[in-house]
Design an enzyme around this catalytic site. Structure first.
Site, short mmCIF file in Angstrom:
data_model
loop_
_atom_site.label_atom_id
_atom_site.label_comp_id
_atom_site.label_asym_id
_atom_site.label_seq_id
_atom_site.Cartn_x
_atom_site.Cartn_y
_atom_site.Cartn_z
N GLU A 91 -34.89 -35.23 -14.86
CA GLU A 91 -34.22 -35.91 -13.52
C GLU A 91 -34.47 -35.33 -12.24
O GLU A 91 -35.50 -34.65 -12.30
CB GLU A 91 -32.53 -35.66 -13.65
N ASP A 132 -28.61 -30.60 -4.56
CA ASP A 132 -29.26 -31.86 -4.71
C ASP A 132 -30.11 -32.18 -3.37
O ASP A 132 -29.87 -33.39 -2.89
CB ASP A 132 -28.68 -33.14 -5.33
O1 FUB Z 1 -25.27 -33.33 -8.78
C1 FUB Z 1 -25.32 -34.12 -10.22
C2 FUB Z 1 -26.40 -33.99 -10.88
O2 FUB Z 1 -26.81 -32.89 -11.25
C3 FUB Z 1 -27.60 -34.45 -9.95
O3 FUB Z 1 -27.78 -35.80 -10.00
C4 FUB Z 1 -28.78 -33.93 -10.88
O4 FUB Z 1 -30.04 -33.95 -10.49
C5 FUB Z 1 -28.23 -32.57 -11.11
O5 FUB Z 1 -28.58 -31.77 -9.85
#
Ligand code: FUB
Length: 324
Positions: free
Chosen positions: A223, A16
């Site tokens: 996301e 991330d």
């Molecule tokens: O790293 C946890 C979660 O997985 C993140 O918040 C998302 O974007 C995905 O990468």
């Protein structure tokens, strides 16, 4: 043509990435994966991260990448429950503000702020999360007029489906096929950088006819928001989650609407895909992660980077997520 890619930190699992140029150097703010033993599920419990490290470099593709060590731990955050997910950092007037999603003691995600005098931290957390904040995956964008905007949100384990019009709903649900997809959110940040200056707005991605992408569209938002500006246009990019793409859409202002343009990165090894885009020394870069070094373990991801190319119309050239 194959794109040259680099694993930034072969000795640790991080994911991330959010990257910014501060004082002439590139600083990378990733989440810090580890083998916590929590079984994998659709709620994302296996992403059980407990701290953040900061990385920096002056040569993205070939130079040394310095790990500045741990800069914030879940143990130091007064309102903490669990799970420090994707963070981002913004600089204003010589202070650095780290924004991070974290579940509170009731297992509800909110967004917290921690402050430092240096881009490499350590960061001191505020006692409470941002008022009215919810969900995950923070990206902070400074516009040319000095206003700061926070983009956030993520569905499924990121809990965005629990909110409508910024209020928690009693019976969370995702929109049905054919209905508009759940949008990311954007809010201008207050002058002191510690709160929202306004109620969050939906970040609507539309097709070329102005119709919002629907919940069953493989290119809809899931996301991992990011915002960057290229040739005066606002590029909103994001992950499509269960269809495993990084996509982007372009608008004329920070709030959108944003017109869908295409795929930036095809699926990588591992379930999640998450990125940021940065200009440094006249070149553009895509930072992201994959799970190839851990043999495909979704909760053990590695940071990667490659150059990003635009054509003469500002279209981003699609990168293959698996060619090496
Ligand atoms: O790293 C946890 C979660 O997985 C993140 O918040 C998302 O974007 C995905 O990468």
């Amino acid at each position: 043509m194959k794109t040259e890619k680099r694993y930034l930190l072969p000795d640790d699992y991080m994911a991330d990435p959010s990257a910014h140029v501060f004082n002439g150097k590139v600083y990378i703010y990733p989440s810090h994966d580890w083998e916590s033993g929590v079984p994998e599920n659709d709620n994302g419990d296996h992403f059980n991260m407990e701290d953040y490290h900061v990385l920096s470099t002056e040569d993205i593709m070939h130079g040394e990448v310095k790990d500045h060590g741990m800069v914030l731990s879940v143990k130091d955050i007064p309102w903490a429950g669990r799970q420090l997910w994707d963070c981002d950092v913004a600089e204003k007037d010589g202070k650095y503000y780290m924004y991070f999603p974290l579940k509170d003691k009731n297992d509800i995600f909110h967004i917290g702020v921690a402050v430092s005098d240096k881009p490499e931290g350590p960061f001191i957390p505020q006692p409470d999360p941002i008022r009215g904040s919810y969900s995950i995956d923070v990206a902070v964008f400074r516009d040319d007029n000095g206003s700061y905007y926070m983009y956030f949100g993520g569905i499924w384990g990121g809990q965005l489906q629990r909110y409508r019009d910024n209020k928690a709903v009693e019976n969370p649900s995702l929109p049905a096929s054919g209905e508009p997809a759940l949008p990311a959110r954007v809010a201008r940040i207050s002058d002191d950088m510690l709160q929202f200056a306004e109620e969050p707005h939906p970040v609507v991605v539309v097709d070329e006819n102005g119709k919002p992408l629907t919940a069953d569209d493989p290119h809809r938002f899931f996301e991992a928001s990011w915002m960057h500006k290229y040739n005066g246009k606002y590029y909103f990019s994001y992950s499509t989650g269960d269809t495993h793409l990084l996509c982007y859409a372009v608008g004329d202002n920070p709030y959108g609407p944003f017109v869908y343009q295409g795929v930036i990165l095809t699926p990588v090894v591992g379930w999640t895909t998450h990125h940021c885009i940065l200009e440094y020394k006249g070149k553009w870069y895509l930072f992201h992660h994959d799970s190839a070094p851990s043999g495909g373990k979704t909760w053990l991801r590695s940071l990667k980077v490659c150059e990003l190319q635009y054509d003469e119309n500002g279209k981003i050239t699609t990168i293959n997520g698996t060619d090496e």
